[in-house]
Write a protein that holds these residues in place. Structure first.
Motif, PDB file in Angstrom:
ATOM      1  N   ASP A   2       6.552 -27.310  29.472  1.00 16.94           N
ATOM      2  CA  ASP A   2       5.373 -27.925  30.095  1.00 16.94           C
ATOM      3  C   ASP A   2       4.093 -27.641  29.313  1.00 16.94           C
ATOM      4  O   ASP A   2       3.066 -28.256  29.568  1.00 16.94           O
ATOM      5  CB  ASP A   2       5.171 -27.383  31.528  1.00 16.94           C
ATOM      6  CG  ASP A   2       6.215 -27.930  32.474  1.00 16.94           C
ATOM      7  OD1 ASP A   2       6.908 -28.880  32.073  1.00 16.94           O
ATOM      8  OD2 ASP A   2       6.332 -27.414  33.595  1.00 16.94           O
ATOM      9  N   LEU A   3       4.163 -26.683  28.418  1.00 21.48           N
ATOM     10  CA  LEU A   3       2.968 -26.295  27.665  1.00 21.48           C
ATOM     11  C   LEU A   3       2.983 -26.940  26.280  1.00 21.48           C
ATOM     12  O   LEU A   3       4.047 -27.227  25.732  1.00 21.48           O
ATOM     13  CB  LEU A   3       2.901 -24.773  27.504  1.00 21.48           C
ATOM     14  CG  LEU A   3       2.968 -23.934  28.786  1.00 21.48           C
ATOM     15  CD1 LEU A   3       2.869 -22.451  28.442  1.00 21.48           C
ATOM     16  CD2 LEU A   3       1.870 -24.320  29.752  1.00 21.48           C
ATOM     17  N   ASP A  41      18.934 -20.280  22.544  1.00 23.01           N
ATOM     18  CA  ASP A  41      18.773 -21.540  23.285  1.00 23.01           C
ATOM     19  C   ASP A  41      17.668 -22.475  22.783  1.00 23.01           C
ATOM     20  O   ASP A  41      17.622 -23.631  23.146  1.00 23.01           O
ATOM     21  CB  ASP A  41      18.535 -21.234  24.770  1.00 23.01           C
ATOM     22  CG  ASP A  41      17.326 -20.341  25.005  1.00 23.01           C
ATOM     23  OD1 ASP A  41      16.449 -20.291  24.127  1.00 23.01           O
ATOM     24  OD2 ASP A  41      17.262 -19.692  26.063  1.00 23.01           O
ATOM     25  N   LYS A  42      16.787 -21.970  21.952  1.00 22.19           N
ATOM     26  CA  LYS A  42      15.664 -22.757  21.404  1.00 22.19           C
ATOM     27  C   LYS A  42      14.760 -23.306  22.493  1.00 22.19           C
ATOM     28  O   LYS A  42      14.124 -24.342  22.331  1.00 22.19           O
ATOM     29  CB  LYS A  42      16.157 -23.905  20.519  1.00 22.19           C
ATOM     30  CG  LYS A  42      16.867 -23.452  19.268  1.00 22.19           C
ATOM     31  CD  LYS A  42      17.230 -24.611  18.368  1.00 22.19           C
ATOM     32  CE  LYS A  42      17.980 -24.148  17.153  1.00 22.19           C
ATOM     33  NZ  LYS A  42      19.251 -23.471  17.436  1.00 22.19           N
ATOM     34  N   HIS A  43      14.694 -22.646  23.615  1.00 19.89           N
ATOM     35  CA  HIS A  43      13.815 -23.099  24.692  1.00 19.89           C
ATOM     36  C   HIS A  43      12.403 -22.586  24.474  1.00 19.89           C
ATOM     37  O   HIS A  43      12.191 -21.385  24.424  1.00 19.89           O
ATOM     38  CB  HIS A  43      14.303 -22.593  26.059  1.00 19.89           C
ATOM     39  CG  HIS A  43      15.508 -23.326  26.549  1.00 19.89           C
ATOM     40  ND1 HIS A  43      16.238 -22.908  27.630  1.00 19.89           N
ATOM     41  CD2 HIS A  43      16.097 -24.458  26.108  1.00 19.89           C
ATOM     42  CE1 HIS A  43      17.240 -23.752  27.821  1.00 19.89           C
ATOM     43  NE2 HIS A  43      17.172 -24.685  26.909  1.00 19.89           N
ATOM     44  N   VAL A  44      11.470 -23.516  24.354  1.00 13.14           N
ATOM     45  CA  VAL A  44      10.058 -23.131  24.379  1.00 13.14           C
ATOM     46  C   VAL A  44       9.568 -23.425  25.801  1.00 13.14           C
ATOM     47  O   VAL A  44      10.329 -23.878  26.642  1.00 13.14           O
ATOM     48  CB  VAL A  44       9.235 -23.931  23.341  1.00 13.14           C
ATOM     49  CG1 VAL A  44       9.658 -23.586  21.944  1.00 13.14           C
ATOM     50  CG2 VAL A  44       9.363 -25.426  23.586  1.00 13.14           C
ATOM     51  N   PHE A  45       8.291 -23.164  26.061  1.00 13.56           N
ATOM     52  CA  PHE A  45       7.761 -23.495  27.387  1.00 13.56           C
ATOM     53  C   PHE A  45       7.466 -24.991  27.379  1.00 13.56           C
ATOM     54  O   PHE A  45       6.470 -25.439  26.809  1.00 13.56           O
ATOM     55  CB  PHE A  45       6.523 -22.655  27.683  1.00 13.56           C
ATOM     56  CG  PHE A  45       6.844 -21.192  27.744  1.00 13.56           C
ATOM     57  CD1 PHE A  45       7.565 -20.673  28.810  1.00 13.56           C
ATOM     58  CD2 PHE A  45       6.471 -20.341  26.732  1.00 13.56           C
ATOM     59  CE1 PHE A  45       7.893 -19.328  28.861  1.00 13.56           C
ATOM     60  CE2 PHE A  45       6.798 -18.993  26.771  1.00 13.56           C
ATOM     61  CZ  PHE A  45       7.512 -18.495  27.838  1.00 13.56           C
ATOM     62  N   MET A 100       5.641 -18.045  17.229  1.00 16.40           N
ATOM     63  CA  MET A 100       5.206 -17.229  18.376  1.00 16.40           C
ATOM     64  C   MET A 100       5.630 -15.774  18.206  1.00 16.40           C
ATOM     65  O   MET A 100       4.893 -14.843  18.506  1.00 16.40           O
ATOM     66  CB  MET A 100       5.816 -17.776  19.683  1.00 16.40           C
ATOM     67  CG  MET A 100       5.168 -19.047  20.172  1.00 16.40           C
ATOM     68  SD  MET A 100       6.177 -19.859  21.429  1.00 16.40           S
ATOM     69  CE  MET A 100       5.841 -18.852  22.846  1.00 16.40           C
ATOM     70  N   GLU A 141      11.529 -28.334  15.350  1.00 21.79           N
ATOM     71  CA  GLU A 141      10.137 -27.985  15.678  1.00 21.79           C
ATOM     72  C   GLU A 141      10.092 -26.860  16.710  1.00 21.79           C
ATOM     73  O   GLU A 141       9.248 -25.963  16.632  1.00 21.79           O
ATOM     74  CB  GLU A 141       9.409 -29.224  16.207  1.00 21.79           C
ATOM     75  CG  GLU A 141       9.133 -30.262  15.130  1.00 21.79           C
ATOM     76  CD  GLU A 141       8.787 -31.638  15.682  1.00 21.79           C
ATOM     77  OE1 GLU A 141       8.288 -32.464  14.910  1.00 21.79           O
ATOM     78  OE2 GLU A 141       9.048 -31.899  16.888  1.00 21.79           O
ATOM     79  N   GLN A 163      15.921 -16.080  21.142  1.00 24.08           N
ATOM     80  CA  GLN A 163      17.224 -16.421  21.711  1.00 24.08           C
ATOM     81  C   GLN A 163      17.812 -17.670  21.043  1.00 24.08           C
ATOM     82  O   GLN A 163      17.105 -18.456  20.414  1.00 24.08           O
ATOM     83  CB  GLN A 163      17.076 -16.688  23.213  1.00 24.08           C
ATOM     84  CG  GLN A 163      16.789 -15.446  24.026  1.00 24.08           C
ATOM     85  CD  GLN A 163      16.327 -15.804  25.422  1.00 24.08           C
ATOM     86  OE1 GLN A 163      15.231 -16.321  25.591  1.00 24.08           O
ATOM     87  NE2 GLN A 163      17.139 -15.535  26.421  1.00 24.08           N
ATOM     88  N   LEU A 214       9.081 -21.215  17.984  1.00 22.17           N
ATOM     89  CA  LEU A 214       9.563 -19.915  18.486  1.00 22.17           C
ATOM     90  C   LEU A 214       9.359 -18.813  17.454  1.00 22.17           C
ATOM     91  O   LEU A 214       8.936 -17.700  17.786  1.00 22.17           O
ATOM     92  CB  LEU A 214      11.043 -20.013  18.866  1.00 22.17           C
ATOM     93  CG  LEU A 214      11.354 -20.766  20.162  1.00 22.17           C
ATOM     94  CD1 LEU A 214      12.844 -21.042  20.283  1.00 22.17           C
ATOM     95  CD2 LEU A 214      10.881 -19.952  21.365  1.00 22.17           C
TER      96      LEU A 214
END
Lengths: 233, 331
Positions: free
Chosen positions: A98-99, A92-96, A150, A142, A90, A147
């Motif tokens: 908290d992890l 948004d470049k959002h990874v998890f 993964m 990064e 996506q 992403l």
């Protein structure tokens, strides 16, 4: 995952997509050959992200067909499409957040049973140095690299990337463009991109979108390098 | 083997400390038994709320299912409490598997409220519809019918204490194992970004269903232990207004952590036990603590403790990060 005996890894035909009563995509058709880098360009609101979300199984089409590796994926759910080897990154470049980087990669591995991290980190060696850093503490570049890493676990046949270089520093974009070229040797890439010089550098094929339609297709390398698709934006 | 030791070390240490507390404060055995049982209940809610981010206002229903499964068995059918407990686990599993697919389709407020509605229906069922079996508000008494089980006579409070603690230890080890496994990571990742999980190829519906069912099983187990401990069950255990208790304990302890449920329960029951000796409205102290957690320590008791420990002892782990930052600064 990629079936190299099939020339066209992705075939989209006459795709109509609406958000409730608002039609977004009109009779969209595109083909992508196995092993190529296809770039979709277009202004904001042209329907590029809607097209990707529909291919990835997150939106339902009203009409038309989507075939990946010869399989009809038009009615499959997002996780089923991903399991077939078509991944979507996506915008948004959002990874998890908290992890850690390691835990994010583990999530990619659990889903695909592919633990060969050396292969995917070969494209982004800098991730090895920040393997225990939390996702929330990564820079935009990064995060994007993580992403992509993964998504490459499980050897997907095709990766859809929605504006991977948006908001990134020029030197990071250069790194990514080198990575795209290397990745495309094994995996087909379809990218939404606003960065025209980058498009000219990496694309084997360019589709221009406008107001929910594909308005032009460029396969000639000279035309792509001359940024002829710019006229359609 | 190494992995088993890794997930067992913390729970074993905690249970050892509880055993020490038992001998240091012999008159607090009843409190410690309730601490172990309620912690299991909070662990179940923690899977829903802490790991998956789903708030349920109906957890007393699942507690009641477990309690009444054991109680009805012991009052009307058999005498072996272990069989009653297995029956409760089975009921927890069945309820989770049946209600899960319908409930987890709902999000946010709707999920919370459908559970509250289910709890209200459950109460009505226990009090009115199943009156001949449950004896309604009068409750079921069966202590005298319970038979001895091999090795330990759990009808005796001091023996039941060891039994409850053993169950607590087993559950905590399995819980810790779950936390460190792919399932635990998947739960947390779904809470943060479910779409991303789908794009990675996860069937997030199934994962949430598993979480819902595990929560149901743990609540039922806790209910069963209550039923065996008291030798009596009445509908007050499953009253809908008690849903806040388990939520507050989860929040105070540290949502989404392994040991948070225990510390949340310790704080919740501790305040209840201590403050109620001086003022009738002990809930006031719990309310103040909850506000403090919400506004100042959102990670809860164990969540904040973990954060402090990571800051103090996590230097070695983050060396590569620091080295990178130093290298960047140098260039």
């Amino acid at each position: 995952m990629a079936d190299t005996t099939i020339d066209k890894i992705l075939e989209v035909k006459d795709l109509d997509v609406s958000y409730q009563k608002l039609r977004i995509l009109f009779q969209v058709s595109l083909d992508v050959d196995a092993g190529e880098v296809a770039v979709v360009v277009g202004r904001n609101g042209a329907g590029k992200t809607t097209l990707f979300r529909t291919i990835a199984g997150f939106l339902n089409q009203e009409a038309g067909t989507i075939h990946f590796n010869g399989n009809d994926i038009g009615r499959l759910r997002a996780f089923e499409v991903a399991q077939l080897g078509l991944k979507y990154i996506q915008q948004d470049k959002h990874v998890f957040s908290d992890l850690t980087v390691r835990e994010n990669l583990e999530l990619g591995s659990y889903a695909t049973k592919d633990y060969d991290w050396d292969r995917v980190l070969e494209y982004f060696p800098q991730l090895k140095n920040i393997i225990d850093r939390k996702g929330g503490h990564l820079s935009g570049g990064e995060r994007q690299m993580l992403l992509i890493a993964m998504s490459l676990l499980g050897n997907p046949g095709l990766v859809l990337m929605d504006e991977p270089t948006e908001g990134l520093a020029p030197h990071v974009i250069t790194d990514l463009s080198h990575a795209f070229k290397k990745i495309s040797e094994k995996t087909t890439l379809v990218i939404i991109e606003q960065n025209l010089p980058l498009t000219a550098e990496v694309a084997d094929r360019v589709y221009a979108m406008k107001e929910g339609k594909i308005v032009a297709e460029f396969k000639d390398q000279q035309a792509i390098e001359n940024l002829e698709f710019e006229a359609y934006l | 083997m190494n992995r088993i030791l890794k997930v067992s070390y913390g729970p074993a240490l905690l249970v050892f400390l509880i055993l020490m507390a038992r001998f240091t404060f012999p008159n607090k055995m009843t409190f410690i038994i309730e601490l172990a049982i309620f912690s299991i209940y909070v662990m179940g809610n923690n899977i829903l709320y802490g790991y998956l981010g789903m708030v349920s206002f109906g957890q007393p229903f699942y507690l009641g299912v477990g309690a009444y499964a054991t109680a009805i068995f012991l009052a009307h059918v058999g005498t072996n409490p272990l069989v009653g407990m297995l029956l409760s686990l089975l009921m927890g599993l069945v309820v989770g598997l049946i209600l899960g697919p319908a409930f987890i389709r709902l999000r946010g407020d709707y999920f919370a409220l459908i559970n509250a509605a289910t709890c209200a229906i459950g109460m009505f069922t226990i009090e009115k519809l199943l009156l001949p079996i449950t004896r309604g508000d009068d409750g079921l008494w069966y202590r005298a019918r319970m038979s001895q089980i091999p090795f330990v006579d759990i009808r005796m409070p001091d023996k039941f204490f060891l039994f409850a603690l053993a169950i607590f230890l087993i559950v905590l080890i399995l819980y810790n194992f779950m936390d460190k496994s792919a399932l635990g990571s998947s739960f947390r990742a779904i809470r943060v970004n479910e779409s991303k999980m789908k794009f990675l190829g996860y069937d997030t519906f199934k994962i949430r269903w598993i979480g819902f069912t595990l929560a149901s099983i743990l609540s039922a187990l806790s209910g069963s232990l209550y039923a065996i401990n008291f030798g009596f069950v009445n509908p007050s255990l499953a009253e809908p207004h008690r849903a806040a208790e388990v939520l507050v304990a989860t929040l105070i302890g540290g949502a989404g952590t392994v040991f948070g449920p225990f510390f949340g329960t310790l704080a919740f029951l501790g305040i209840k036990d201590l403050v109620s000796q001086y003022i009738a409205h002990w809930e006031l102290a719990v309310g103040i603590l909850t506000l403090l957690v919400l506004f100042r320590f959102s990670k809860g008791i164990w969540g904040n403790t973990e954060a402090i420990m990571n800051e103090k002892f996590g230097k070695k782990r983050n060396r590569s990060v620091k080295k990178l930052l130093t290298d960047k600064a140098a260039t």
